[in-house]
Design an enzyme around this catalytic site. Structure first.
Site, PDB file in Angstrom:
ATOM      1  N   GLU A  36      44.413  47.337  40.082  1.00  0.00           N
ATOM      2  CA  GLU A  36      43.312  46.483  39.679  1.00  0.00           C
ATOM      3  C   GLU A  36      41.842  47.412  39.465  1.00  0.00           C
ATOM      4  OE1 GLU A  36      41.802  43.289  41.659  1.00  0.00           O
ATOM      5  OE2 GLU A  36      43.612  42.050  41.585  1.00  0.00           O
ATOM      6  N   ASP A  47      31.773  38.834  44.156  1.00  0.00           N
ATOM      7  CA  ASP A  47      32.062  40.136  45.032  1.00  0.00           C
ATOM      8  C   ASP A  47      31.201  40.147  46.126  1.00  0.00           C
ATOM      9  OD1 ASP A  47      34.368  41.364  43.567  1.00  0.00           O
ATOM     10  OD2 ASP A  47      32.852  41.280  42.130  1.00  0.00           O
TER      11      ASP A  47
END
Length: 251
Positions: A36, A47
């Site tokens: 990724e 995040d």
């Protein structure tokens, strides 16, 4: 997109530089079933602190969207390991969905995950991705109802990304039992392969998630933290990913 038992390392493009990101990719590709590659964004709301700071570092250093495609094109000269781009919708929208996906495909991306794009609003994106031959990946959380999970599975052509925890990303010492319950539930519903992320930092966790029914396990924050504090990040990153992937593939 990846073999069962794969480790899926996450890296933020441009942290700390374009050149280093390429070195990191080449360091981990041997041990990764898929990689990724995160596209830096100014408001990475999904995040945790570690990955947020990696986005900010890249942007402070002048990182641009085109640098992502440049990194990937160079990586493709050396490796065929599958790569999905992980992004927020804003860069896609600003560039234009078709143009963004066209550039992603031309640079060598295999698929794309748009963190904040729900399936219900993804019609244009899905059509354009299919036209470009890019795999689509959508997120599902522990509180996602079964029917919604079926919709996510249907829209995903690469795999379904299971968020193992509520909240934002970040390494944890232990994963709650609800994470494993979610994997087992999703395994009964989804036809796609399942990758599990958010909170994974140790090989024991990788093993536990694979035993619960995951096909792949994503490790991000633990790797980004290692990169940020290491004096020899390329070698330490390679060693860490080798350790994690070796443990997972021994099952």
């Amino acid at each position: 997109m990846f073999e069962k038992g794969s480790l899926i390392p996450y890296l933020t493009a441009g942290d700390p530089s374009v050149e280093k990101t390429l070195e990191f990719l080449l360091a981990v590709e041997e041990f990764a079933g898929l990689i990724e590659l995160g596209i830096p964004f100014s408001d990475p709301m999904a995040d945790g602190k570690t990955i947020q700071e990696s986005h900010y570092r890249a942007l402070r250093n002048g990182f641009k969207l085109d640098d992502t495609f440049r990194i990937l094109r160079e990586f493709r000269r050396h490796s065929s390991t599958p790569v999905i781009l992980m992004t927020y919708y804003n860069p896609v929208f600003r560039t234009g969905v078709k143009k963004f996906l066209g550039e992603a495909k031309a640079s060598g991306a295999d698929g794309i995950l748009v963190v904040d794009l729900p399936v219900s609003h993804a019609g244009e994106f899905l059509d354009a991705a299919k036209e470009e031959g890019l795999k689509t990946v959508f997120l599902a959380a522990p509180n996602t109802p079964d029917e919604r999970l079926r919709e996510i599975d249907k829209a995903s052509t690469g795999f379904v990304y299971l968020i193992s925890l509520y909240g934002t990303t970040g390494a944890r010492d232990r994963l709650p039992e609800t994470a494993f319950e979610f994997v087992r539930r999703a395994r009964k519903i989804c036809n796609n392969k399942l990758a599990v992320g958010f909170g994974v930092s140790r090989r024991e966790q990788v093993e536990e998630l694979l035993k619960a029914g995951a096909d792949g396990v994503v490790v991000g924050s633990a790797l980004i933290e290692l990169i940020s504090r290491s004096e020899n990040p390329v070698e330490e990153l390679r060693r860490k990913v080798a350790e994690l992937s070796g443990y997972s593939r021994a099952l």
